[in-house]
Design an enzyme around this catalytic site. Sequence first.
Site, PDB file in Angstrom:
ATOM      1  N   SER A 147       0.816  -1.225   0.000  1.00 49.23           N
ATOM      2  CA  SER A 147       0.000   0.000   0.000  1.00 49.23           C
ATOM      3  C   SER A 147       0.843   1.267   0.000  1.00 49.23           C
ATOM      4  CB  SER A 147      -0.948  -0.006   1.213  1.00 49.23           C
ATOM      5  OG  SER A 147      -1.736  -1.169   1.237  1.00 49.23           O
TER       6      SER A 147
ATOM      7  N   GLU B 116      -6.683  -2.847  -0.261  1.00 48.04           N
ATOM      8  CA  GLU B 116      -8.018  -2.546   0.263  1.00 48.04           C
ATOM      9  C   GLU B 116      -9.105  -2.746  -0.794  1.00 48.04           C
ATOM     10  OE1 GLU B 116      -8.265   2.244   0.169  1.00 48.04           O
ATOM     11  OE2 GLU B 116      -6.412   1.368   0.923  1.00 48.04           O
TER      12      GLU B 116
ATOM     13  N   HIS C 188      -5.693  -7.422   8.028  1.00 47.90           N
ATOM     14  CA  HIS C 188      -6.591  -6.269   8.053  1.00 47.90           C
ATOM     15  C   HIS C 188      -7.706  -6.523   9.080  1.00 47.90           C
ATOM     16  CE1 HIS C 188      -5.385  -4.225   4.001  1.00 47.90           C
ATOM     17  NE2 HIS C 188      -4.373  -4.393   4.824  1.00 47.90           N
TER      18      HIS C 188
ATOM     19  N   ARG D 158      -8.679 -11.356   5.297  1.00 44.69           N
ATOM     20  CA  ARG D 158      -9.566 -11.145   4.159  1.00 44.69           C
ATOM     21  C   ARG D 158      -9.445 -12.237   3.096  1.00 44.69           C
ATOM     22  NH1 ARG D 158      -9.238  -4.477   3.666  1.00 44.69           N
ATOM     23  NH2 ARG D 158     -10.824  -4.088   5.258  1.00 44.69           N
TER      24      ARG D 158
END
Length: 444
Positions: free
Chosen positions: A208, A327, A354, A358
Amino acid sequence: MSQPRSEPCTGSGVPDPWPAPRVREPVDLTVALPGSKSLTNRALVLAALADGPSTVGGALRSRDTTLMAAALTALGSSVDTSGADWRVTPGRFDRDAAVDCGLAGTVMRFVPPVAALSTARVAFDGDPHMRSRPIGEVLAALRGLGVRIEDGGRGALPFVVHGSGSVAGGTVVVDASASSQFISALLLAGARYERGVDVRHDGKPVPSLPHIDMTVAMLREHGVQVDDPAAGGGANRWVVAPGPIRPVDHRIEPDLSNAAPFLALAAVSGGSVVVRDWPRHTTQAGDALREILARMGCRVDHVEEGLRVTGPDALEGIDVDLHDVGELAPAVAALCAVASSPSHLRGIAHIRAHETDRLAALAAELGGLGADVTEHPDGLSLRPATLHGGVFHTYADHRMAHAGVIVGAAVDGVEVENIATTGKTFPDFAGLWSRLVEPAGARG
């Protein structure tokens, strides 16, 4: 999955599980989105550390951002959230405080380096699931800079920061391969440290990176001198010079990651969706949706109102590395589950840490609706399959809820558990979604 399901939110005014509206004809919608959580919370932190009052215009009002406002107020700043534009007046960090992190990674990671500047005791805790999210690298880094922290050796919530009124600063080495927020957390407060901060990453590639670019850009807006990788500081090094943080009035952009489910409506229905006020230039990771959706067969155009996405007759699968934009993975995975050709999502091992794991959650929930999905250590493979209705669990994760409603728009009978968890970054998401989607179809 081995982890527990999230508990239903109460008082949300919607049923749980929530019947996701099914789209049966091409949509033609224009959507105005709330402000960016990432920009709002960074702006609030910098405003609290600045030399004078600032305004955060168009601030996102959500659980994550109100928790940040409450945290900075608890430390001693004044954050007036009564209007659409939030007024922040810096104050003396000289009183004992308790910070509720909720499920907000930005609060858990960004506020401790600020609390280190306090002259008091600042206790941190949050929702039960937050006690398993990584924070140890930030705490170790602060200890390396001379800050006293009590965490029982856990490197996790709950913990206490004992401020001494100043932080020496200097060079610190962290492994930020689990989260770019470890870097941003230290950079945001670094100018207030006596020697600034020289942050060096040692580990697998930082995920990220656009979020670090966002942090650096905002620091420079506040007059802070920052040397980053692009400026020759080294591929894994960021240096913040000590000095004042100038007050700045920010205007917050729409949250582009929150645009994912709305643009997905165009993709799955063959219709058209315009997201108002999409910036031509931005550091937000959500801007990658333009390229991703184009590769899946959508037409993507900047128009006067913002960004328009028009869906194809048949959505194509995609092979893509989402390392820098993890994300977006839940929404992209949901689209891949209803695509007409195979997909492979790579580079996202870090999203296991996260709000939930996920990758495991997506494999379990998409698979539970009939998707042909294979979980890999760092991603997912999906192949065309006939999906069916059922309950899509969210694990108290707002991005998982987005994935559920996307599948529900394309498949009859999908029910999304704990849709209210979207309030983390998007107030009244379920209400807006229903108002937009139901005219183009009926509940499955």
